[in-house]
Write an enzyme that holds these catalytic residues in place. Structure first.
Site, PDB file in Angstrom:
ATOM      1  N   HIS A   1       2.071  -6.370  10.993  1.00 37.93           N
ATOM      2  CA  HIS A   1       2.656  -5.054  11.277  1.00 37.93           C
ATOM      3  C   HIS A   1       2.082  -4.388  12.526  1.00 37.93           C
ATOM      4  CE1 HIS A   1       3.919  -4.673   6.773  1.00 37.93           C
ATOM      5  NE2 HIS A   1       4.784  -5.367   7.485  1.00 37.93           N
TER       6      HIS A   1
ATOM      7  N   GLY B   1      -5.279  -5.532  -2.403  1.00 42.35           N
ATOM      8  CA  GLY B   1      -5.000  -4.145  -2.054  1.00 42.35           C
ATOM      9  C   GLY B   1      -3.566  -3.880  -1.654  1.00 42.35           C
TER      10      GLY B   1
ATOM     11  N   CYS C   1       4.116   5.139  29.818  1.00 40.92           N
ATOM     12  CA  CYS C   1       3.581   3.839  30.211  1.00 40.92           C
ATOM     13  C   CYS C   1       2.888   3.936  31.566  1.00 40.92           C
ATOM     14  CB  CYS C   1       4.714   2.825  30.269  1.00 40.92           C
ATOM     15  SG  CYS C   1       4.215   1.157  30.794  1.00 40.92           S
TER      16      CYS C   1
ATOM     17  N   SER D   1       0.596  -3.316  -3.111  1.00 41.37           N
ATOM     18  CA  SER D   1       1.492  -3.100  -4.243  1.00 41.37           C
ATOM     19  C   SER D   1       2.620  -4.116  -4.273  1.00 41.37           C
ATOM     20  CB  SER D   1       2.099  -1.693  -4.168  1.00 41.37           C
ATOM     21  OG  SER D   1       2.865  -1.548  -2.987  1.00 41.37           O
TER      22      SER D   1
END
Length: 301
Positions: A161, A245, A207, A247
């Site tokens: 992610h 850790g 940027c 769900s």
């Protein structure tokens, strides 16, 4: 049959495993930052008190949300970079790996892994965006390389992610680690989940290469996670999955443990509270990961 919490039984399965994958979620990092504040925690996403229990991901964590209101999204993510959801004194920039991170990172060291599972290889897949999993691995590798003639083989670690301290240019695509605090003067007073004062787009983070609008360098809902092909190849060959850790509610990570189980592998859950599917797992170790992982992986008792 209910899952076992017997460490010796788990260690036997671990010993015989050939391909181990750990899928890590926000519960791994929940205890980090205690060195700054004994009451502070990095928040989980879907557990009790989690971020998505309070804030709507559709409003702050999708490409459409950013296109519609980049000011709102940046208010939220800049505050997420800087501090805990409860507005405690914890700065995310100062958070450090906890014993759970370091216990799992030891599996990246061939000598230690061989002491637990002589014929196994190990892969760490993290959903976390705080960078602490990788930091712990790097620090552990550096510690083991001291005085060695040969370097430790490169660990197999995938941050699916991205990282909250990364930025991504929406114009040229340049991605970089950017720990600036604040990212721009207009964000200096941002509150997590708060719309704050609307910020003109030209005053939002820009940027340094092309001047384009920057966005948080994380994977949002409706976006493809990083390293998807490589992760699925690991999962398809895994005979033991450690769910740490998490769900297991967000796809595709939620499917990894089921895939391992479907082809005959074992699944061990390390979490602070029960979640859906736990009763179908072979092992369940409830409690803070910073306590259960060192006890099970290092102490063995």
């Amino acid at each position: 049959m209910s899952p076992s919490s017997t460490i010796s039984d788990f260690r036997k399965v671990l010993h015989d495993s050939k391909n181990i994958v750990a899928v890590v979620g926000a519960g791994m990092s929940a205890a980090s930052g205690e060195s700054i504040s004994h009451t502070a925690r990095i928040p989980t996403w879907r557990g009790s008190g989690g971020v998505w229990k309070t804030y709507d991901p559709a409003a702050i964590a999708t490409p459409q949300a950013f296109a519609a209101n980049p000011s709102l999204v940046w208010h939220h993510y800049h505050a997420m970079r800087e501090r805990h959801v409860a507005s405690l004194a914890l700065l995310a920039l100062q958070a450090t790996p906890n014993p759970a991170h370091f216990a799992l990172s030891l599996l990246c060291i061939p000598e230690f892994l061989a002491s637990l599972a002589p014929a196994a290889q190990f892969t760490l897949v993290t959903q976390n965006i705080d960078g602490l999993d990788v930091r712990a691995v790097h620090e552990t590798v550096q510690r083991f390389e001291q005085g060695r003639a040969a370097p430790v083989p490169a660990p197999r670690v995938y941050e699916m992610h991205g990282r909250v301290l990364d930025t991504l240019c929406t114009a040229c695509g340049h991605r970089e680690h950017n720990p600036a605090s604040p990212l721009c003067p207009a964000l200096a007073v941002s509150e997590l989940g708060s719309p704050g004062a609307p910020i003109p787009e030209e005053d939002l983070p820009r940027c340094a290469h092309c001047g384009g609008l920057l966005r948080p360098g994380v994977v949002w809902f409706e976006e493809l996670p990083h390293h998807s092909r490589e992760i699925w190849a690991v999962v398809d060959g895994a005979d033991l999955c450690l769910l740490v850790g998490t769900s297991s509610q967000v796809q595709p990570a939620a499917a990894y443990a089921y895939e391992v189980a479907d082809h005959g592998g074992k699944v061990a859950v390390f979490n602070t509270e029960r979640s859906g599917g736990d009763e179908d797992r072979e092992f369940l170790f409830l409690g803070p990961c910073a306590e259960t992982l060192p006890r099970v992986l290092i102490n063995g008792e």
